[in-house]
Design a protein around this motif. Structure first.
Motif, PDB file in Angstrom:
ATOM      1  N   ALA A   1     -36.155 -26.377  -3.296  1.00 41.67           N
ATOM      2  CA  ALA A   1     -36.369 -27.168  -2.082  1.00 41.67           C
ATOM      3  C   ALA A   1     -36.040 -28.643  -2.309  1.00 41.67           C
ATOM      4  O   ALA A   1     -35.648 -29.344  -1.375  1.00 41.67           O
ATOM      5  N   GLN A   2     -36.172 -29.108  -3.541  1.00 38.59           N
ATOM      6  CA  GLN A   2     -35.843 -30.493  -3.879  1.00 38.59           C
ATOM      7  C   GLN A   2     -34.339 -30.690  -4.080  1.00 38.59           C
ATOM      8  O   GLN A   2     -33.891 -31.805  -4.291  1.00 38.59           O
ATOM      9  N   GLY A   3     -33.576 -29.585  -4.047  1.00 39.90           N
ATOM     10  CA  GLY A   3     -32.127 -29.684  -4.163  1.00 39.90           C
ATOM     11  C   GLY A   3     -31.538 -29.234  -5.492  1.00 39.90           C
ATOM     12  O   GLY A   3     -30.321 -29.244  -5.658  1.00 39.90           O
ATOM     13  N   PHE A   4     -32.385 -28.824  -6.433  1.00 44.29           N
ATOM     14  CA  PHE A   4     -31.858 -28.342  -7.712  1.00 44.29           C
ATOM     15  C   PHE A   4     -31.218 -26.984  -7.494  1.00 44.29           C
ATOM     16  O   PHE A   4     -31.769 -26.127  -6.809  1.00 44.29           O
ATOM     17  N   ARG A   5     -30.033 -26.776  -8.081  1.00 46.10           N
ATOM     18  CA  ARG A   5     -29.292 -25.532  -7.883  1.00 46.10           C
ATOM     19  C   ARG A   5     -29.052 -24.766  -9.173  1.00 46.10           C
ATOM     20  O   ARG A   5     -28.746 -23.584  -9.149  1.00 46.10           O
ATOM     21  N   SER A   6     -29.177 -25.421 -10.311  1.00 49.66           N
ATOM     22  CA  SER A   6     -28.967 -24.767 -11.605  1.00 49.66           C
ATOM     23  C   SER A   6     -30.035 -25.234 -12.582  1.00 49.66           C
ATOM     24  O   SER A   6     -30.461 -26.386 -12.538  1.00 49.66           O
ATOM     25  N   ILE A   7     -30.424 -24.318 -13.456  1.00 50.05           N
ATOM     26  CA  ILE A   7     -31.386 -24.632 -14.500  1.00 50.05           C
ATOM     27  C   ILE A   7     -30.830 -24.104 -15.816  1.00 50.05           C
ATOM     28  O   ILE A   7     -30.391 -22.953 -15.894  1.00 50.05           O
ATOM     29  N   ILE A   8     -30.836 -24.938 -16.831  1.00 47.45           N
ATOM     30  CA  ILE A   8     -30.430 -24.520 -18.170  1.00 47.45           C
ATOM     31  C   ILE A   8     -31.691 -24.418 -19.015  1.00 47.45           C
ATOM     32  O   ILE A   8     -32.437 -25.383 -19.150  1.00 47.45           O
ATOM     33  N   CYS A   9     -31.920 -23.239 -19.546  1.00 42.30           N
ATOM     34  CA  CYS A   9     -33.098 -22.991 -20.391  1.00 42.30           C
ATOM     35  C   CYS A   9     -32.658 -22.974 -21.848  1.00 42.30           C
ATOM     36  O   CYS A   9     -31.818 -22.162 -22.232  1.00 42.30           O
ATOM     37  N   ASN A  10     -33.228 -23.849 -22.658  1.00 45.33           N
ATOM     38  CA  ASN A  10     -32.898 -23.915 -24.074  1.00 45.33           C
ATOM     39  C   ASN A  10     -33.918 -23.221 -24.960  1.00 45.33           C
ATOM     40  O   ASN A  10     -33.801 -23.260 -26.177  1.00 45.33           O
ATOM     41  N   ARG A  11     -34.914 -22.598 -24.362  1.00 41.71           N
ATOM     42  CA  ARG A  11     -35.938 -21.920 -25.157  1.00 41.71           C
ATOM     43  C   ARG A  11     -35.548 -20.461 -25.336  1.00 41.71           C
ATOM     44  O   ARG A  11     -35.125 -19.801 -24.398  1.00 41.71           O
ATOM     45  N   PRO A  12     -35.708 -19.922 -26.532  1.00 40.74           N
ATOM     46  CA  PRO A  12     -35.339 -18.522 -26.756  1.00 40.74           C
ATOM     47  C   PRO A  12     -36.383 -17.562 -26.186  1.00 40.74           C
ATOM     48  O   PRO A  12     -37.581 -17.843 -26.216  1.00 40.74           O
ATOM     49  N   ASP A  13     -35.910 -16.452 -25.617  1.00 36.22           N
ATOM     50  CA  ASP A  13     -36.839 -15.401 -25.205  1.00 36.22           C
ATOM     51  C   ASP A  13     -37.555 -14.880 -26.447  1.00 36.22           C
ATOM     52  O   ASP A  13     -36.988 -14.848 -27.546  1.00 36.22           O
ATOM     53  N   GLY A  14     -38.810 -14.506 -26.298  1.00 45.05           N
ATOM     54  CA  GLY A  14     -39.569 -13.976 -27.425  1.00 45.05           C
ATOM     55  C   GLY A  14     -40.186 -15.046 -28.303  1.00 45.05           C
ATOM     56  O   GLY A  14     -40.761 -14.736 -29.350  1.00 45.05           O
ATOM     57  N   GLU A  15     -40.076 -16.292 -27.888  1.00 47.08           N
ATOM     58  CA  GLU A  15     -40.633 -17.386 -28.687  1.00 47.08           C
ATOM     59  C   GLU A  15     -42.146 -17.258 -28.825  1.00 47.08           C
ATOM     60  O   GLU A  15     -42.718 -17.573 -29.854  1.00 47.08           O
ATOM     61  N   GLY A  16     -42.785 -16.793 -27.777  1.00 46.62           N
ATOM     62  CA  GLY A  16     -44.221 -16.596 -27.803  1.00 46.62           C
ATOM     63  C   GLY A  16     -44.613 -15.582 -26.745  1.00 46.62           C
ATOM     64  O   GLY A  16     -43.966 -15.486 -25.693  1.00 46.62           O
ATOM     65  N   ALA A  17     -45.648 -14.815 -27.000  1.00 49.29           N
ATOM     66  CA  ALA A  17     -46.063 -13.780 -26.055  1.00 49.29           C
ATOM     67  C   ALA A  17     -46.497 -14.358 -24.713  1.00 49.29           C
ATOM     68  O   ALA A  17     -46.414 -13.687 -23.687  1.00 49.29           O
ATOM     69  N   ASP A  18     -46.923 -15.615 -24.692  1.00 45.40           N
ATOM     70  CA  ASP A  18     -47.383 -16.244 -23.456  1.00 45.40           C
ATOM     71  C   ASP A  18     -46.278 -16.987 -22.710  1.00 45.40           C
ATOM     72  O   ASP A  18     -46.532 -17.629 -21.700  1.00 45.40           O
ATOM     73  N   GLN A  19     -45.043 -16.883 -23.190  1.00 41.89           N
ATOM     74  CA  GLN A  19     -43.922 -17.606 -22.579  1.00 41.89           C
ATOM     75  C   GLN A  19     -43.142 -16.699 -21.631  1.00 41.89           C
ATOM     76  O   GLN A  19     -42.926 -15.531 -21.943  1.00 41.89           O
TER      77      GLN A  19
END
Length: 49
Positions: free
Chosen positions: A25-43
């Motif tokens: 809604a604020q206008g952001f159209r892309s997000i780049i995630c630099n965190r690896p999947d599986g880094e923590g069970a709560d992520q």
């Protein structure tokens, strides 16, 4: 939370899946995630099934 670096690039600490609609809604159209999947069970995973 969000720091604008240029007119086209901003950075932020980890966002929650529940924040995605507000970011769109604020206008952001892309997000780049630099965190690896599986880094923590709560992520969240970057690409939910």
């Amino acid at each position: 939370m969000i720091k604008k670096l240029t007119d086209q690039i901003s950075v932020a600490p980890q966002i929650k899946p529940s924040e995605l609609a507000e970011l769109a809604a604020q206008g952001f159209r892309s997000i780049i995630c630099n965190r690896p999947d599986g880094e923590g069970a709560d992520q969240p995973v970057s690409m939910p099934q």
